[in-house]
Design an enzyme around this catalytic site. Structure first.
Site, PDB file in Angstrom:
ATOM      1  N   SER A   2       0.760  -1.252  -0.044  1.00  0.00           N
ATOM      2  CA  SER A   2       0.089   0.326  -0.073  1.00  0.00           C
ATOM      3  C   SER A   2       0.915   1.450  -0.157  1.00  0.00           C
ATOM      4  O   SER A   2       1.630   0.702   0.881  1.00  0.00           O
ATOM      5  CB  SER A   2      -0.943   0.159   1.627  1.00  0.00           C
ATOM      6  N   TYR A  51      -2.187  -1.916  10.016  1.00  0.00           N
ATOM      7  CA  TYR A  51      -2.252  -1.875   9.240  1.00  0.00           C
ATOM      8  C   TYR A  51      -0.568  -1.257   8.253  1.00  0.00           C
ATOM      9  O   TYR A  51      -0.685  -1.828   7.443  1.00  0.00           O
ATOM     10  CB  TYR A  51      -3.205  -0.815   8.587  1.00  0.00           C
TER      11      TYR A  51
HETATM   12  P1  NAI Z   1     -11.245  -5.854  -0.067  1.00  0.00           P
HETATM   13  O1  NAI Z   1     -12.152  -5.978   1.676  1.00  0.00           O
HETATM   14  O2  NAI Z   1     -12.352  -5.359  -0.905  1.00  0.00           O
HETATM   15  O3  NAI Z   1     -10.331  -7.238  -0.232  1.00  0.00           O
HETATM   16  C1  NAI Z   1     -10.057  -8.404   0.576  1.00  0.00           C
HETATM   17  C2  NAI Z   1     -10.371  -9.951   0.334  1.00  0.00           C
HETATM   18  O4  NAI Z   1      -9.336 -10.118   0.758  1.00  0.00           O
HETATM   19  C3  NAI Z   1     -11.760 -10.215   0.908  1.00  0.00           C
HETATM   20  O5  NAI Z   1     -12.478 -10.273  -0.741  1.00  0.00           O
HETATM   21  C4  NAI Z   1     -12.223 -10.574   1.156  1.00  0.00           C
HETATM   22  O6  NAI Z   1     -13.000 -11.666   1.684  1.00  0.00           O
HETATM   23  C5  NAI Z   1     -10.645 -11.537   1.694  1.00  0.00           C
HETATM   24  N1  NAI Z   1      -9.526 -12.164   2.877  1.00  0.00           N
HETATM   25  C6  NAI Z   1      -9.357 -11.128   3.855  1.00  0.00           C
HETATM   26  N2  NAI Z   1      -9.311 -12.178   5.432  1.00  0.00           N
HETATM   27  C7  NAI Z   1      -9.187 -12.834   4.219  1.00  0.00           C
HETATM   28  C8  NAI Z   1      -7.761 -14.423   5.169  1.00  0.00           C
HETATM   29  N3  NAI Z   1      -7.790 -14.183   6.348  1.00  0.00           N
HETATM   30  N4  NAI Z   1      -7.811 -15.096   4.068  1.00  0.00           N
HETATM   31  C9  NAI Z   1      -8.130 -15.313   2.679  1.00  0.00           C
HETATM   32  N5  NAI Z   1      -9.449 -13.969   1.919  1.00  0.00           N
HETATM   33  C10 NAI Z   1      -9.104 -12.655   3.193  1.00  0.00           C
HETATM   34  O7  NAI Z   1     -10.238  -4.860  -0.225  1.00  0.00           O
HETATM   35  P2  NAI Z   1      -9.575  -4.193  -1.700  1.00  0.00           P
HETATM   36  O8  NAI Z   1     -10.370  -3.126  -1.083  1.00  0.00           O
HETATM   37  O9  NAI Z   1     -10.039  -5.278  -2.733  1.00  0.00           O
HETATM   38  O10 NAI Z   1      -7.551  -4.607  -1.257  1.00  0.00           O
HETATM   39  C11 NAI Z   1      -7.529  -5.970  -1.552  1.00  0.00           C
HETATM   40  C12 NAI Z   1      -5.801  -5.381  -0.897  1.00  0.00           C
HETATM   41  O11 NAI Z   1      -5.790  -3.809  -1.788  1.00  0.00           O
HETATM   42  C13 NAI Z   1      -6.234  -5.359   0.369  1.00  0.00           C
HETATM   43  O12 NAI Z   1      -4.797  -5.939   0.622  1.00  0.00           O
HETATM   44  C14 NAI Z   1      -6.090  -3.807   0.419  1.00  0.00           C
HETATM   45  O13 NAI Z   1      -4.778  -4.077   1.618  1.00  0.00           O
HETATM   46  C15 NAI Z   1      -4.947  -3.576  -0.435  1.00  0.00           C
HETATM   47  N6  NAI Z   1      -4.985  -1.894  -0.795  1.00  0.00           N
HETATM   48  C16 NAI Z   1      -6.146  -1.428  -0.706  1.00  0.00           C
HETATM   49  C17 NAI Z   1      -6.742  -0.083  -1.281  1.00  0.00           C
HETATM   50  C18 NAI Z   1      -7.351   0.882  -1.750  1.00  0.00           C
HETATM   51  O14 NAI Z   1      -7.567   1.916  -1.445  1.00  0.00           O
HETATM   52  N7  NAI Z   1      -8.891  -0.247  -2.084  1.00  0.00           N
HETATM   53  C19 NAI Z   1      -5.961   0.974  -1.394  1.00  0.00           C
HETATM   54  C20 NAI Z   1      -4.075   0.457  -0.994  1.00  0.00           C
HETATM   55  C21 NAI Z   1      -3.557  -1.540  -0.556  1.00  0.00           C
END
Ligand code: NAI
Length: 252
Positions: A146, A159
């Protein structure tokens, strides 16, 4: 360029039931890769895989808790059984949007452990289990970090620290695996509009927009090009790097 060299590659994307992970999986599937949607939420993962199959792609769903070594081992074995290879691992699963923002001295040890277990131990366990299938075969590991690491965003220390660990881990893995033909890089998105991030931040459409060189909000598809490049042979001499994709909000 229409051919990214991804046709037929077996790609695991963790946390791909929605958000950024689904965008990565969709991009890889459209480029011809056979994708595995590995997620804690197996119902949503199944639905996501069916969507990609309906689009003409090759996709499967695999249940996993990335923080649990046995669960990760079973998921990697399942995908390897199905596709006969594991060529690409995108370590995307993470917890963040549901985290309550608070000063570091109010973060409990339990909250700290949960974030570290999913965001930092998760990519370690997945890479550890995938690597034996990649060694000597040109594997690609893309760790989703991130851009918050470089701004030191306050009130989110667990985080931000976990993602800083992801960048450090990427560098170590890259050095250890370089001569095995496996590249390891990090993709560091800036704030991106997903269902999760919209729920976490008030006025998400405008959040941080003024700070960027490009004055608009980021959408998941904005992250896909960097992921495809890092997963493809086009980046074969790039390893240990962190690519920030944030519309020029910060330069590292
Ligand atoms: P999101 O919450 O939509 O997706 C995360 C996914 O990971 C979900 O489908 C969830 O079920 C799954 N998950 C959570 N814990 C888990 C586990 N223990 N085992 C397997 N799956 C698990 O989040 P988003 O926004 O799509 O973010 C995705 C990645 O990108 C994350 O790593 C986040 O930290 C990173 N990120 C997101 C940003 C944003 O602004 N959306 C910015 C920078 C990084």
């Amino acid at each position: 360029m229409s051919d990214l060299g991804l046709a037929g590659k077996a790609a695991i994307i963790t946390g791909a039931a929605g958000g950024l992970g689904f965008a990565f999986a969709e991009g890889l599937a459209r480029a011809g890769a056979r994708v595995a949607i590995a997620d804690l939420n197996i119902d949503a993962a199944g639905k996501a895989a069916r969507t990609l199959v309906d689009q003409g792609g090759t996709a499967m769903a695999a249940a996993v808790d990335v923080s649990d070594e046995a669960s990760v081992g079973a998921m990697i074995a399942r995908v390897h059984d199905a596709y006969g290879a594991v060529d690409i691992l995108v370590n995307n699963a993470g917890v963040y949007a549901g985290l309550q923002r608070k000063p570091f001295y109010e973060i409990t040890a339990g909250e700290w452990d949960r974030v570290m277990n999913v965001n930092l131990k998760g990519p370690f366990l997945c890479a550890k289990a995938a690597y034996p299938h990649m060694k000597g075969r040109g594997g690609k590991i893309v760790n989703v970090a991130s851009a918050t690491v470089f701004s030191g965003s306050p009130l989110w220390m667990h985080y931000v620290s976990s993602k800083g660990g992801v960048i450090a881990m990427t560098r170590v893995m890259a050095r250890e695996l370089g001569n095995d033909g496996v590249t390891v890089n990090a993709l560091a998105p800036g704030f991106t509009l997903t269902e999760a991030s919209r729920a976490a931040i008030a006025d998400a459409e405008n959040y941080g927009v003024a700070r960027g060189a490009i004055h608009r909000a980021a959408h998941p598809n904005d992250m896909v090009g960097a992921c495809l490049w890092l997963a493809s042979p086009l980046s074969d001499f790039v390893t240990g790097q962190t690519i920030v994709v944030d519309g020029g909000r910060q330069f590292i």
